[in-house]
Write an enzyme that holds these catalytic residues in place. Sequence first.
Site, PDB file in Angstrom:
ATOM      1  N   GLU A 168      37.553  25.639  41.223  1.00  0.00           N
ATOM      2  CA  GLU A 168      38.841  25.878  41.891  1.00  0.00           C
ATOM      3  C   GLU A 168      39.427  27.176  41.388  1.00  0.00           C
ATOM      4  O   GLU A 168      39.494  27.398  40.177  1.00  0.00           O
ATOM      5  CB  GLU A 168      39.858  24.776  41.559  1.00  0.00           C
TER       6      GLU A 168
HETATM    7  C1  NOJ Z   1      44.259  21.359  41.094  1.00  0.00           C
HETATM    8  C2  NOJ Z   1      43.946  20.176  41.955  1.00  0.00           C
HETATM    9  O1  NOJ Z   1      42.675  19.711  41.622  1.00  0.00           O
HETATM   10  C3  NOJ Z   1      44.002  20.473  43.441  1.00  0.00           C
HETATM   11  O2  NOJ Z   1      43.865  19.275  44.134  1.00  0.00           O
HETATM   12  C4  NOJ Z   1      45.260  21.210  43.791  1.00  0.00           C
HETATM   13  O3  NOJ Z   1      45.339  21.468  45.167  1.00  0.00           O
HETATM   14  C5  NOJ Z   1      45.291  22.492  42.983  1.00  0.00           C
HETATM   15  N1  NOJ Z   1      45.299  22.182  41.570  1.00  0.00           N
HETATM   16  C6  NOJ Z   1      46.508  23.368  43.277  1.00  0.00           C
HETATM   17  O4  NOJ Z   1      47.646  22.744  42.784  1.00  0.00           O
END
Ligand code: NOJ
Length: 553
Positions: free
Chosen positions: A414
């Site tokens: 991410e």
């Molecule tokens: C981490 C989380 O895993 C994800 O679901 C979320 O959208 C992002 N942070 C952004 O806040």
Amino acid sequence: MLPRCAFSVCHVLMLVLCLSAAEDFDWTKNDHGSFYYGTFPAGFSWGAGSSAYQTEGAWDKDGKGLSIWDVFSHKKGKIQQNETGDSSCEGYYKVKDDVSLIKELKLNHYRFSISWPRLLPTGIKSDHINEKGIQHYDQLIDHLLENKITPIVTLYHWDLPQVLQEKYGGWQNISMVNHFNEFANLCFERFGNRVKYWITFNNPWSVAVEGYETGEHAPGLKLRGTGAYRAAHHIIKAHAKVWHTYDTQWRAKQKGLVGISLSGDWGEPVDISNQKDIEAAERYVQFYLGWFATPIFHGDYPQVMKDFIGKKSVQQGLGTSRLPTFSPQEKSYIKGTCDFLGVGHFTTRYITQKNNPSSRSSSSYFSDRDLAELVDPRWPDPGSEWLYSVPWGFRRLLNFVKTQYGNPMIYVTENGVSEKMLCTELCDDWRIQYYKDYINEMLKAIKDGVNVKGYTAWSLLDKFEWDEGYSERFGLYYVDFRNKNKPRYPKASVQFYKRIISSNGFPNQREVENWRRKAVETCSSSNQLLAAATRKSKEHAELPKVWPVHDEV
Ligand code: NOJ
């Protein structure tokens, strides 16, 4: 750009200096502004991500059971504007459409999560398996593979079956370890012939702290000072058990990998010449990423967590530490249960030492750390309140992972930035800037020797952003949530990210500037489409005023 060394006899010394600089790649370490033009290793995997509750909708369709997020979001006052993920992006019904977007981006992988209660409505395998849920993920996986996109599958992105919360207290209870293992085993059995990358947990820090300590997230418990540590303890054990299950029962046949996705902000000392600040910043990172990574790579919690929580527990008159302990057998069972490490990273904080009082009533995960977090007001923060763009922190975090955990194989699971709900601007120059700079810092980290194999932009679509509802948009694609069909529109960052992918990096300044200009130019047509749709939906919104008159007639 690396300085060019023109060769001549009297420049030999300079050449040696240039070569050694290239080897260590430390020439930009303290120069936050510099940009490195170059490419990623061949085979580097580019992707984007999503999660089930945030995008699928269909919360009560086709035999799905309730998750803690269904229940939590339906309670008044928990989510901004009392919004829910009931329909969200309707991703459940849009598998083909969304795979087309992924294709359009020319991604190598797509990261998504499986909703546990969609497969097992009560969470318990022996109760009932929902074949319709299985079919949904079968369809998604098959469609991805037909299009040569590698699925990276998360088993737990926060949507625990509600029955497990009600019956056992969710992650406060050790019985989750076996229930989660049964669910994971079912996924390996049904999907493992096609899925080769498994992530057990997504961001367990959030599950533990926001779910069981502050209560901002489902299940909304405020068990300060103990809840997060207990939840994390069980999650780490559950992760290890699932890794062993795969290792002993499936690996030989399926030849896949099992990892975990940990989130971590970088913590930079406010004063780099002050030992107390240096230690406080180290503590910040150890209490964050290290909390989970250290047991998984080294078998036990970070020493600094054991020391600080232990010391405070004694001061609070407790007989034992609020941080649970692993037995010697558990330590060796947990150590080494990671084929790759998923890293989720968004932002950085400056950290300084700050002693907190240790009364029993004020005990919490946050006060246990004895530090204060600061931000630089010059850091850009276009969307979420907590998300400041600080690209150089990414490189530092990746290097931290390399040195602390023996240079593991890393997938960035991410990374991305949001904007506010009301922003209907598809020419998202700030997101282009964020991706450009963060991806560049990742490239520098790879040159430092960090073993990053892939990158996942977060997220493919705008979606339900947990307690923030739909007020923060992380998507490469804009989703019009007011329209029942939830149409998707590309933001300019789609074009820009696509170029990075097709060049596998940043060829040269002129080209990269060109990409940016073109991306911002082409998005104006999508902007017009969206504006026209918005006008239309406003006209529709006025219709109900007319209908009651007809009813009366
Ligand atoms: C981490 C989380 O895993 C994800 O679901 C979320 O959208 C992002 N942070 C952004 O806040």
